[in-house]
Design a protein around this motif. Structure first.
Motif, PDB file in Angstrom:
ATOM      1  N   LEU A  28      23.932  67.892  54.568  1.00 42.58           N
ATOM      2  CA  LEU A  28      23.524  68.462  54.552  1.00 42.58           C
ATOM      3  C   LEU A  28      23.208  69.729  53.532  1.00 42.58           C
ATOM      4  N   ALA A  29      21.771  70.637  53.522  1.00 37.20           N
ATOM      5  CA  ALA A  29      21.441  70.852  52.612  1.00 37.20           C
ATOM      6  C   ALA A  29      22.176  72.310  52.174  1.00 37.20           C
ATOM      7  N   THR A  30      22.692  72.980  50.850  1.00 41.42           N
ATOM      8  CA  THR A  30      22.892  73.720  50.950  1.00 41.42           C
ATOM      9  C   THR A  30      23.464  74.947  49.470  1.00 41.42           C
ATOM     10  N   PHE A  31      23.795  76.023  49.166  1.00 40.11           N
ATOM     11  CA  PHE A  31      24.098  75.971  47.810  1.00 40.11           C
ATOM     12  C   PHE A  31      25.741  77.378  48.593  1.00 40.11           C
ATOM     13  N   ASP A  35      27.817  65.065  55.569  1.00 38.21           N
ATOM     14  CA  ASP A  35      28.285  65.553  53.895  1.00 38.21           C
ATOM     15  C   ASP A  35      27.944  66.357  54.250  1.00 38.21           C
ATOM     16  N   ILE A  36      28.607  67.656  52.833  1.00 36.74           N
ATOM     17  CA  ILE A  36      28.317  68.782  52.714  1.00 36.74           C
ATOM     18  C   ILE A  36      27.337  69.281  50.772  1.00 36.74           C
ATOM     19  N   CYS A  37      26.475  69.009  50.539  1.00 33.22           N
ATOM     20  CA  CYS A  37      25.275  68.175  49.817  1.00 33.22           C
ATOM     21  C   CYS A  37      24.817  69.987  48.910  1.00 33.22           C
ATOM     22  N   TYR A  38      25.859  69.803  47.615  1.00 33.21           N
ATOM     23  CA  TYR A  38      25.200  71.288  46.913  1.00 33.21           C
ATOM     24  C   TYR A  38      23.708  71.559  45.781  1.00 33.21           C
ATOM     25  N   GLU A  39      23.610  72.137  46.523  1.00 37.26           N
ATOM     26  CA  GLU A  39      21.930  71.581  45.245  1.00 37.26           C
ATOM     27  C   GLU A  39      22.768  72.544  44.549  1.00 37.26           C
ATOM     28  N   LEU A  99      34.855  71.349  38.081  1.00 34.15           N
ATOM     29  CA  LEU A  99      35.980  72.176  38.016  1.00 34.15           C
ATOM     30  C   LEU A  99      35.899  72.255  39.834  1.00 34.15           C
ATOM     31  N   PHE A 100      34.647  72.475  40.629  1.00 34.29           N
ATOM     32  CA  PHE A 100      34.591  72.756  42.141  1.00 34.29           C
ATOM     33  C   PHE A 100      35.664  71.823  42.664  1.00 34.29           C
ATOM     34  N   LEU A 101      35.286  70.680  42.209  1.00 34.53           N
ATOM     35  CA  LEU A 101      35.949  68.875  42.914  1.00 34.53           C
ATOM     36  C   LEU A 101      36.827  69.424  42.708  1.00 34.53           C
ATOM     37  N   GLU A 102      38.520  69.574  41.406  1.00 34.45           N
ATOM     38  CA  GLU A 102      39.437  69.633  40.986  1.00 34.45           C
ATOM     39  C   GLU A 102      39.867  70.718  41.915  1.00 34.45           C
ATOM     40  N   HIS A 103      39.325  71.745  42.965  1.00 40.86           N
ATOM     41  CA  HIS A 103      40.160  72.751  43.331  1.00 40.86           C
ATOM     42  C   HIS A 103      40.154  72.451  45.141  1.00 40.86           C
ATOM     43  N   VAL A 104      38.864  71.570  45.638  1.00 41.04           N
ATOM     44  CA  VAL A 104      39.028  70.687  46.515  1.00 41.04           C
ATOM     45  C   VAL A 104      39.228  69.343  47.040  1.00 41.04           C
ATOM     46  N   ASN A 105      40.395  69.444  45.575  1.00 44.42           N
ATOM     47  CA  ASN A 105      41.595  68.140  45.958  1.00 44.42           C
ATOM     48  C   ASN A 105      39.909  66.863  45.745  1.00 44.42           C
ATOM     49  N   TYR A 106      38.976  66.434  45.216  1.00 47.95           N
ATOM     50  CA  TYR A 106      38.163  65.745  46.365  1.00 47.95           C
ATOM     51  C   TYR A 106      38.103  65.184  46.408  1.00 47.95           C
ATOM     52  N   HIS A 107      37.511  66.523  47.659  1.00 55.00           N
ATOM     53  CA  HIS A 107      37.377  66.062  48.769  1.00 55.00           C
ATOM     54  C   HIS A 107      35.224  65.294  48.952  1.00 55.00           C
ATOM     55  N   LYS A 108      36.329  64.603  49.949  1.00 59.59           N
ATOM     56  CA  LYS A 108      35.272  63.409  49.534  1.00 59.59           C
ATOM     57  C   LYS A 108      33.486  63.619  50.781  1.00 59.59           C
ATOM     58  N   ARG A 109      33.605  64.947  51.196  1.00 63.01           N
ATOM     59  CA  ARG A 109      32.669  65.500  51.847  1.00 63.01           C
ATOM     60  C   ARG A 109      32.403  66.420  50.741  1.00 63.01           C
ATOM     61  N   ALA A 110      32.150  66.487  49.758  1.00 63.21           N
ATOM     62  CA  ALA A 110      31.848  67.592  48.826  1.00 63.21           C
ATOM     63  C   ALA A 110      30.928  66.702  48.098  1.00 63.21           C
ATOM     64  N   ASN A 111      29.459  66.660  47.713  1.00 59.78           N
ATOM     65  CA  ASN A 111      28.779  66.029  47.570  1.00 59.78           C
ATOM     66  C   ASN A 111      27.159  66.696  46.820  1.00 59.78           C
ATOM     67  N   ILE A 112      26.511  66.090  46.183  1.00 57.21           N
ATOM     68  CA  ILE A 112      25.275  67.164  46.057  1.00 57.21           C
ATOM     69  C   ILE A 112      23.942  66.379  46.237  1.00 57.21           C
ATOM     70  N   LEU A 113      23.104  67.229  45.975  1.00 59.93           N
ATOM     71  CA  LEU A 113      21.655  68.051  46.486  1.00 59.93           C
ATOM     72  C   LEU A 113      20.939  67.479  45.144  1.00 59.93           C
ATOM     73  N   ARG A 116      28.325  60.771  43.784  1.00 64.54           N
ATOM     74  CA  ARG A 116      28.317  61.479  44.961  1.00 64.54           C
ATOM     75  C   ARG A 116      26.863  62.689  45.615  1.00 64.54           C
ATOM     76  N   ILE A 117      25.894  62.129  45.008  1.00 68.81           N
ATOM     77  CA  ILE A 117      24.298  62.017  45.221  1.00 68.81           C
ATOM     78  C   ILE A 117      24.052  61.223  45.984  1.00 68.81           C
ATOM     79  N   LYS A 118      23.589  62.197  47.333  1.00 71.58           N
ATOM     80  CA  LYS A 118      23.515  62.375  48.926  1.00 71.58           C
ATOM     81  C   LYS A 118      22.070  62.252  49.186  1.00 71.58           C
TER      82      LYS A 118
END
Length: 270
Positions: free
Chosen positions: A135-138, A182-186, A201-215, A238-240
């Motif tokens: 999923l693509a998002t900001f 996967d949640i893919c942050y542009e 920094l975001f990964l650190e605060h979401v405990n390196y959640h495997k669904r936190a990924n990149i557009l 992390r690029i999906k």
């Protein structure tokens, strides 16, 4: 091994009130006629998708998918860029970003934020019903007004902002885990997640959640003078998904990275 398919087109920049950009059928016919094989579908306009219905009604989701496929296309991903923006809004930007929200939520930042979080959860469920894995998002932005460290930032301001951002996104990431999406942050200027350092920094605060990924969209990195090829070396796991478009950084004696006000003098009548 993954085989790249396509090309696909992100429809957000084209949707409008005139044909062929005003209905899903019309815009699919237009995209197919240009040779595209896929569409990245925005979820903010009910003329193209009823997001809540796609999340809760599998039959509707399959009918939507079939409509797109009837034009020889497929939905590559859903986009929640505008809803993602509304997950986190600095109060100084409230009036500007109200335009992204339904009319009844404008001027109500707390209710607007709750709506945005629910929209992301619906988008995860809808993606699952459509057979999509990303999923693509900001990310939204609490901290963008403080991007340049002048005036000096108060102690712990950035840390506090990322703690709050993570608290808002963790339930959405957990929804992604539940539905295998996967949640893919542009990573984009204007967002708290705009480069590798902020993503770390975001990964650190979401405990390196495997669904936190990149557009991955290198055009936004060129304009930040960031090494977009080295970025792939660092973050490839992390690029999906990715966007492709041209960008150039052309500094002059009058304008550099922060030159966003080229026409301010003419607008001010000077």
């Amino acid at each position: 091994m993954t085989t790249i398919k396509g090309p696909a087109i992100f429809l957000a920049q084209f949707i409008g009130d005139e044909a062929p950009f005003n209905t899903l059928e019309n815009i699919c016919s237009w995209a197919a006629g240009l040779g595209y094989k896929g569409i990245q579908l925005p979820t903010i306009d009910p003329r193209f998708i009823d997001l809540e219905k796609a999340a809760l009604d599998k039959t509707y989701a399959q009918e939507l998918k079939a409509t797109v496929e009837s034009f020889g296309l497929e939905i590559t991903e859903l986009s929640t860029h505008l809803q993602g923006q509304l997950v986190a809004v600095n109060p100084s930007f409230d009036d500007l970003f109200d335009a992204f929200a339904p009319q009844h939520l404008r001027g109500k930042p707390k209710e607007r934020q709750q709506w945005a979080v629910q929209q992301l959860k619906y988008a995860v469920q809808a993606s699952h019903n459509l057979g999509l894995k990303a999923l693509a998002t900001f990310s939204g932005a609490f901290l963008w007004p403080f991007i340049y460290p002048w005036p000096q930032r108060p102690a712990n301001l950035i840390e506090t902002g990322f703690v709050e951002l993570a608290q808002l996104w963790l339930p959405i990431l957990e929804e992604g885990e539940l539905y295998d999406v996967d949640i893919c942050y542009e990573l984009h200027p204007g967002e708290d997640l705009h480069d590798g350092a902020t993503f770390d920094l975001f990964l650190e605060h979401v405990n390196y959640h495997k669904r936190a990924n990149i557009l991955y969209d290198p055009s936004h990195f060129v304009l930040q003078c960031l090494d977009y090829l080295q970025f792939i070396d660092i973050y490839h796991e992390r690029i999906k998904m990715f966007h492709v478009k041209d960008a150039e950084f052309n500094p002059s004696g009058r304008q550099g990275v922060y030159g966003g006000f080229q026409n301010w003098q003419s607008r001010a009548g000077r």
